[in-house]
Design a protein around this motif. Structure first.
Motif, PDB file in Angstrom:
ATOM      1  N   GLU A  94       0.697  -1.274  -0.123  1.00  0.00           N
ATOM      2  CA  GLU A  94       0.195   0.123  -0.094  1.00  0.00           C
ATOM      3  C   GLU A  94       0.662   1.237   0.011  1.00  0.00           C
ATOM      4  OE1 GLU A  94      -3.282  -0.052   2.847  1.00  0.00           O
ATOM      5  OE2 GLU A  94      -3.523  -1.973   2.347  1.00  0.00           O
ATOM      6  N   TRP A  96       0.937   4.020   1.637  1.00  0.00           N
ATOM      7  CA  TRP A  96       1.304   4.592   2.785  1.00  0.00           C
ATOM      8  C   TRP A  96       2.369   3.892   3.474  1.00  0.00           C
ATOM      9  CZ3 TRP A  96       0.386   2.183   7.572  1.00  0.00           C
ATOM     10  CH2 TRP A  96      -0.536   0.862   7.359  1.00  0.00           C
ATOM     11  N   LYS A 100       6.964   5.156   2.376  1.00  0.00           N
ATOM     12  CA  LYS A 100       7.727   5.864   3.567  1.00  0.00           C
ATOM     13  C   LYS A 100       8.754   4.994   3.993  1.00  0.00           C
ATOM     14  CE  LYS A 100       4.190   8.069   6.246  1.00  0.00           C
ATOM     15  NZ  LYS A 100       3.243   7.749   7.138  1.00  0.00           N
ATOM     16  N   TYR A 114       5.021   1.571  10.902  1.00  0.00           N
ATOM     17  CA  TYR A 114       4.350   2.539   9.555  1.00  0.00           C
ATOM     18  C   TYR A 114       3.137   2.980  10.133  1.00  0.00           C
ATOM     19  CZ  TYR A 114       7.754   0.423   6.567  1.00  0.00           C
ATOM     20  OH  TYR A 114       8.982  -0.145   6.086  1.00  0.00           O
ATOM     21  N   LYS A 116      -0.421   5.413   9.325  1.00  0.00           N
ATOM     22  CA  LYS A 116      -1.112   6.172   8.063  1.00  0.00           C
ATOM     23  C   LYS A 116      -2.070   7.338   8.869  1.00  0.00           C
ATOM     24  CE  LYS A 116      -4.362   5.984   4.434  1.00  0.00           C
ATOM     25  NZ  LYS A 116      -5.332   5.341   3.714  1.00  0.00           N
ATOM     26  N   GLY A 117      -1.890   8.545   8.621  1.00  0.00           N
ATOM     27  CA  GLY A 117      -2.706   9.549   8.767  1.00  0.00           C
ATOM     28  C   GLY A 117      -2.429   9.885  10.399  1.00  0.00           C
ATOM     29  N   LYS A 121      -4.276   3.749  10.435  1.00  0.00           N
ATOM     30  CA  LYS A 121      -3.784   2.196  10.298  1.00  0.00           C
ATOM     31  C   LYS A 121      -2.286   2.321  10.766  1.00  0.00           C
ATOM     32  CE  LYS A 121      -6.481   1.379   6.224  1.00  0.00           C
ATOM     33  NZ  LYS A 121      -6.544   0.891   4.748  1.00  0.00           N
ATOM     34  N   ASP A 137      -6.297  -1.332  12.234  1.00  0.00           N
ATOM     35  CA  ASP A 137      -7.136  -0.330  10.931  1.00  0.00           C
ATOM     36  C   ASP A 137      -8.198  -0.106  11.949  1.00  0.00           C
ATOM     37  OD1 ASP A 137      -8.865   0.616   9.453  1.00  0.00           O
ATOM     38  OD2 ASP A 137      -8.258  -0.955   7.905  1.00  0.00           O
TER      39      ASP A 137
END
Length: 160
Positions: A94, A96, A100, A114, A116-117, A121, A137
Motif C-alpha cells: 500500500e 502509505w 515511506k 508505519y 497512516k494519518g 492504520k 485498522d
C-alpha cells in the motif's frame, strides 16, 4: 510467492502466528515442501489450507474440523500460497507503507513501524524476516492483529 518460499528454505522452516480478536489465530508457515495457513479459535482448528510443492506444481487441500469431524477436499492448486503471501506481507504494497521509511523499533525482535494519518492504520514489519507482524485498522478492527509467535528452523512443526 518466491519470497516466502525462500524465507522457508533459508530458515529451514518458518512460521508466524497472527493473533486476532476473539481468540482467533492464523498459523502461516512452511517447512521443506509443505506450506499451510490454518485458522484456529480457542486452539481448535476451524479451517485450514495445506499445500505441497513438488516438481514445480502445487497440490492444495482445504481442511475443516478436527478428529472424527475432519473433512479434507482438494482445492485449486496455488490457493494456499496465495493466502500465505496476502497475510505474510499484508499492507506492505500500500502507498502509505511502500512510499515511506518506517520507524525502527528496537526490541528483542526489531521491527519497522508505519502509520497512516493520525493512527488510522498501523503496520509493523519484522526487520529480520520482512513479514507483517502487526496491523491495526480503526475502520476495520476485525482485520487487526498482533504477533503471537514466530518460529524458525527445527522448532517449526508441520501443521497437519
Amino acid at each position: 510467492m518466491e519470497r516466502f518460499m525462500k524465507l522457508v528454505e533459508d530458515n529451514k522452516g518458518f512460521e508466524i502466528v497472527h493473533a486476532y480478536r476473539d481468540d482467533i489465530d492464523h498459523w502461516i508457515g512452511g517447512k521443506k515442501d509443505q506450506y499451510w495457513y490454518f485458522i484456529t479459535r480457542n486452539n481448535r482448528i476451524k479451517e485450514g489450507y495445506a499445500a505441497i510443492y513438488k516438481d514445480g506444481k502445487w497440490k492444495d487441500q482445504l481442511i475443516k474440523g478436527e478428529g472424527k469431524n475432519r473433512k479434507v477436499k482438494d482445492i485449486e492448486a496455488g490457493t494456499t500460497i496465495k493466502m500465505i503471501i496476502a497475510a505474510a506481507y499484508l499492507a506492505q504494497e500500500e502507498n502509505w507503507v511502500k512510499d515511506k521509511k518506517g520507524t525502527l523499533i528496537e526490541t528483542d525482535n526489531p521491527y519497522y513501524h508505519y502509520v497512516k494519518g493520525f493512527g488510522d492504520k498501523a503496520l509493523d514489519v519484522s526487520k529480520e524476516y520482512g513479514v507483517s507482524i502487526g496491523y491495526n485498522d480503526l475502520e476495520n478492527v476485525e482485520k487487526s492483529f498482533h504477533l503471537r509467535d514466530l518460529t524458525t528452523g527445527d522448532k517449526v512443526e508441520v501443521f497437519e
